[in-house]
Design a protein around this motif. Structure first.
Motif, PDB file in Angstrom:
ATOM      1  N   UNK A  77       5.704  14.427   4.938  1.00  9.00           N
ATOM      2  CA  UNK A  77       5.709  15.829   4.532  1.00  9.00           C
ATOM      3  C   UNK A  77       5.756  16.763   5.721  1.00  9.00           C
ATOM      4  N   UNK A  78       5.254  17.964   5.521  1.00 10.07           N
ATOM      5  CA  UNK A  78       5.320  19.007   6.537  1.00 10.07           C
ATOM      6  C   UNK A  78       4.164  18.902   7.523  1.00 10.07           C
ATOM      7  N   UNK A  79       4.448  19.315   8.758  1.00 11.70           N
ATOM      8  CA  UNK A  79       3.415  19.358   9.790  1.00 11.70           C
ATOM      9  C   UNK A  79       2.554  20.604   9.577  1.00 11.70           C
ATOM     10  N   UNK A  80       1.255  20.451   9.758  1.00  9.80           N
ATOM     11  CA  UNK A  80       0.345  21.597   9.557  1.00  9.80           C
ATOM     12  C   UNK A  80       0.368  22.518  10.743  1.00  9.80           C
ATOM     13  N   UNK A 120       0.832  -1.194   0.000  1.00 13.22           N
ATOM     14  CA  UNK A 120       0.000   0.000   0.000  1.00 13.22           C
ATOM     15  C   UNK A 120       0.862   1.238   0.000  1.00 13.22           C
ATOM     16  N   UNK A 121       0.330   2.267  -0.634  1.00 12.79           N
ATOM     17  CA  UNK A 121       1.053   3.520  -0.776  1.00 12.79           C
ATOM     18  C   UNK A 121       0.063   4.677  -0.800  1.00 12.79           C
ATOM     19  N   UNK A 122       0.524   5.840  -0.389  1.00  8.33           N
ATOM     20  CA  UNK A 122      -0.262   7.061  -0.477  1.00  8.33           C
ATOM     21  C   UNK A 122       0.198   7.806  -1.723  1.00  8.33           C
ATOM     22  N   UNK A 166      -8.171   9.607   0.445  1.00 12.88           N
ATOM     23  CA  UNK A 166      -7.570   9.884   1.750  1.00 12.88           C
ATOM     24  C   UNK A 166      -7.775  11.357   2.084  1.00 12.88           C
ATOM     25  N   UNK A 167      -8.314  11.626   3.265  1.00 11.52           N
ATOM     26  CA  UNK A 167      -8.553  13.007   3.676  1.00 11.52           C
ATOM     27  C   UNK A 167      -7.301  13.701   4.161  1.00 11.52           C
ATOM     28  N   UNK A 168      -6.635  13.136   5.122  1.00 14.33           N
ATOM     29  CA  UNK A 168      -5.426  13.735   5.692  1.00 14.33           C
ATOM     30  C   UNK A 168      -4.403  12.646   5.934  1.00 14.33           C
ATOM     31  N   UNK A 169      -3.131  13.038   5.846  1.00 17.05           N
ATOM     32  CA  UNK A 169      -2.031  12.120   6.111  1.00 17.05           C
ATOM     33  C   UNK A 169      -1.103  12.788   7.123  1.00 17.05           C
ATOM     34  N   UNK A 170      -0.735  12.064   8.135  1.00 11.97           N
ATOM     35  CA  UNK A 170       0.177  12.567   9.162  1.00 11.97           C
ATOM     36  C   UNK A 170       1.440  11.735   9.132  1.00 11.97           C
TER      37      UNK A 170
END
Length: 116
Positions: A113-116, A70-72, A106-110
């Motif tokens: 990448x960068x932190x929101x 699996x991958x995003x 996918x709604x959000x990924x944590x």
């Protein structure tokens, strides 16, 4: 964003699929060892009685374990390239025993990448 899942029964294609992902720009994937329900039932001594003739012989000839990748994926264009890459490597994804591929929005990924 999308999550692409591939349950790969024909595990000999794993390296080719990962190479194709890198070539088209997929930045990472996770690979899990997995097992289908039929194989798990067949290999469970307590459940052998529920497997009947034809089904048992079919499962005996199939591979007991597979790989789940699996991958995003960041956008639909790259998703389409990744799906095409898998189909190019495997051939007919609909042939019996090839595997299963699906996508999920996918709604959000944590953690990527960068932190929101």
């Amino acid at each position: 964003m999308y999550a692409l899942f591939l349950v790969l029964n024909e595990t000999e294609y794993l390296d080719d699929i990962l190479t194709a992902f890198v070539e088209i720009g997929v930045k990472g994937a996770t690979i899990l060892d997995s097992q289908g329900m039929g194989s798990a039932i067949l290999n469970n001594e307590n459940s052998r009685d529920i497997i009947f003739g034809g089904l048992k012989s079919f499962l005996d000839s199939s591979k007991p374990y597979n790989k789940t990748i699996f991958t995003i994926i960041e956008n639909e264009q790259l998703l389409n390239k990744a799906v095409r890459a898998v189909k190019d490597v495997i051939g007919d994804i609909y042939k019996p025993g090839a595997g299963l591929m699906f996508t999920v929005p996918v709604g959000k990924v944590y953690g990527i990448g960068k932190d929101e």
